[in-house]
Design a protein around this motif. Structure first.
Motif, short mmCIF file in Angstrom:
data_model
loop_
_atom_site.label_atom_id
_atom_site.label_comp_id
_atom_site.label_asym_id
_atom_site.label_seq_id
_atom_site.Cartn_x
_atom_site.Cartn_y
_atom_site.Cartn_z
N PHE A 50 0.85 -1.19 0.00
CA PHE A 50 0.00 0.00 0.00
C PHE A 50 0.89 1.24 0.00
O PHE A 50 1.75 1.40 0.87
CB PHE A 50 -0.90 -0.02 1.24
CG PHE A 50 -1.59 1.29 1.52
CD1 PHE A 50 -2.43 1.86 0.58
CD2 PHE A 50 -1.39 1.94 2.72
CE1 PHE A 50 -3.06 3.07 0.84
CE2 PHE A 50 -2.02 3.14 3.00
CZ PHE A 50 -2.86 3.71 2.05
N CYS B 122 -2.82 7.43 -2.01
CA CYS B 122 -4.20 7.28 -1.55
C CYS B 122 -4.91 8.63 -1.50
O CYS B 122 -4.39 9.61 -0.98
CB CYS B 122 -4.21 6.66 -0.15
SG CYS B 122 -5.85 6.52 0.57
N SER B 123 -6.12 8.64 -2.08
CA SER B 123 -6.94 9.86 -2.04
C SER B 123 -8.15 9.70 -1.14
O SER B 123 -9.00 10.59 -1.06
CB SER B 123 -7.40 10.24 -3.45
OG SER B 123 -6.29 10.65 -4.21
N GLY B 124 -8.26 8.54 -0.50
CA GLY B 124 -9.25 8.38 0.57
C GLY B 124 -10.67 8.05 0.17
O GLY B 124 -11.59 8.34 0.91
N TYR B 125 -10.86 7.41 -0.98
CA TYR B 125 -12.24 7.08 -1.36
C TYR B 125 -12.83 5.98 -0.49
O TYR B 125 -14.04 5.86 -0.40
CB TYR B 125 -12.30 6.65 -2.82
CG TYR B 125 -11.75 7.67 -3.77
CD1 TYR B 125 -12.53 8.76 -4.17
CD2 TYR B 125 -10.47 7.55 -4.28
CE1 TYR B 125 -12.02 9.70 -5.04
CE2 TYR B 125 -9.96 8.49 -5.15
CZ TYR B 125 -10.74 9.57 -5.53
OH TYR B 125 -10.24 10.49 -6.39
N GLY B 126 -11.97 5.14 0.08
CA GLY B 126 -12.45 4.12 1.00
C GLY B 126 -12.91 2.84 0.36
O GLY B 126 -13.47 1.96 1.03
N ARG B 127 -12.71 2.70 -0.93
CA ARG B 127 -13.17 1.49 -1.61
C ARG B 127 -12.47 0.25 -1.05
O ARG B 127 -13.10 -0.80 -0.88
CB ARG B 127 -12.90 1.64 -3.11
CG ARG B 127 -13.54 0.59 -3.96
CD ARG B 127 -15.06 0.71 -3.96
NE ARG B 127 -15.62 -0.47 -4.63
CZ ARG B 127 -16.62 -1.19 -4.14
NH1 ARG B 127 -17.20 -0.85 -3.01
NH2 ARG B 127 -17.08 -2.22 -4.79
N CYS B 128 -11.19 0.35 -0.75
CA CYS B 128 -10.43 -0.80 -0.26
C CYS B 128 -11.01 -1.32 1.06
O CYS B 128 -11.15 -2.52 1.25
CB CYS B 128 -8.97 -0.42 -0.08
SG CYS B 128 -8.72 1.05 0.95
N MET C 14 -10.14 2.81 7.29
CA MET C 14 -9.94 4.23 7.04
C MET C 14 -9.46 4.89 8.33
O MET C 14 -10.08 4.76 9.38
CB MET C 14 -11.24 4.87 6.55
CG MET C 14 -11.74 4.28 5.23
SD MET C 14 -10.47 4.23 3.93
CE MET C 14 -10.34 5.99 3.54
N ALA D 213 -6.61 5.57 3.81
CA ALA D 213 -6.55 4.16 4.15
C ALA D 213 -5.33 3.85 5.02
O ALA D 213 -4.30 4.54 4.95
CB ALA D 213 -6.51 3.32 2.88
N CYS E 137 -9.06 0.23 -6.57
CA CYS E 137 -8.48 1.49 -6.06
C CYS E 137 -8.28 2.47 -7.21
O CYS E 137 -7.51 2.20 -8.13
CB CYS E 137 -7.14 1.22 -5.38
SG CYS E 137 -6.32 2.76 -4.91
N GLU F 88 -6.71 5.14 -7.42
CA GLU F 88 -5.39 5.79 -7.46
C GLU F 88 -4.25 4.80 -7.69
O GLU F 88 -3.09 5.18 -7.67
CB GLU F 88 -5.14 6.55 -6.15
CG GLU F 88 -6.19 7.60 -5.82
CD GLU F 88 -6.21 8.72 -6.85
OE1 GLU F 88 -5.24 8.88 -7.61
OE2 GLU F 88 -7.23 9.44 -6.90
S1 SF4 Z 1 -9.25 2.53 -2.56
FE1 SF4 Z 1 -8.21 2.70 -0.58
S2 SF4 Z 1 -6.03 2.96 -1.07
FE2 SF4 Z 1 -7.20 3.41 -2.91
S3 SF4 Z 1 -7.49 5.61 -2.88
FE3 SF4 Z 1 -9.27 4.66 -1.94
S4 SF4 Z 1 -8.87 4.66 0.26
FE4 SF4 Z 1 -6.93 4.99 -0.81
#
Ligand code: SF4
Length: 65
Positions: free
Chosen positions: A5, A10-16, A26, A32, A55, A57
């Motif tokens: 990782f 990381c831009s913080g979308y939270g998908r992971c 998060m 993340a 992800c 990014e």
């Molecule tokens: S999917 Fe996870 S690692 Fe990727 S940008 Fe979003 S929070 Fe960050």
């Protein structure tokens, strides 16, 4: 299986954290964090691969199978 990782991407979308909560969560600043040293618990390999592919990014990669 182990994932890498890169927090700088990381831009913080939270998908992971949604798709693989045994490895990602998060953090308090909205980015993340790894819950392990990158080791994916047995049985969660497919979820980890989904986190890698989803992800936006490209911050997560497979380090070893
Ligand atoms: S999917 Fe996870 S690692 Fe990727 S940008 Fe979003 S929070 Fe960050």
């Amino acid at each position: 299986m182990k994932v890498h990782f890169d927090a700088t991407k990381c831009s913080g979308y939270g998908r992971c954290a949604e798709v693989c909560p045994s490895v990602f969560s998060m953090g308090e600043f909205g980015y993340a964090e790894l819950l392990t040293d990158g080791t994916v618990p047995a049985g969660d390999e497919a979820k980890a691969r989904e986190a890698v592919s989803e992800c936006p990014e490209k911050a997560i990669s497979v380090l070893s199978e």
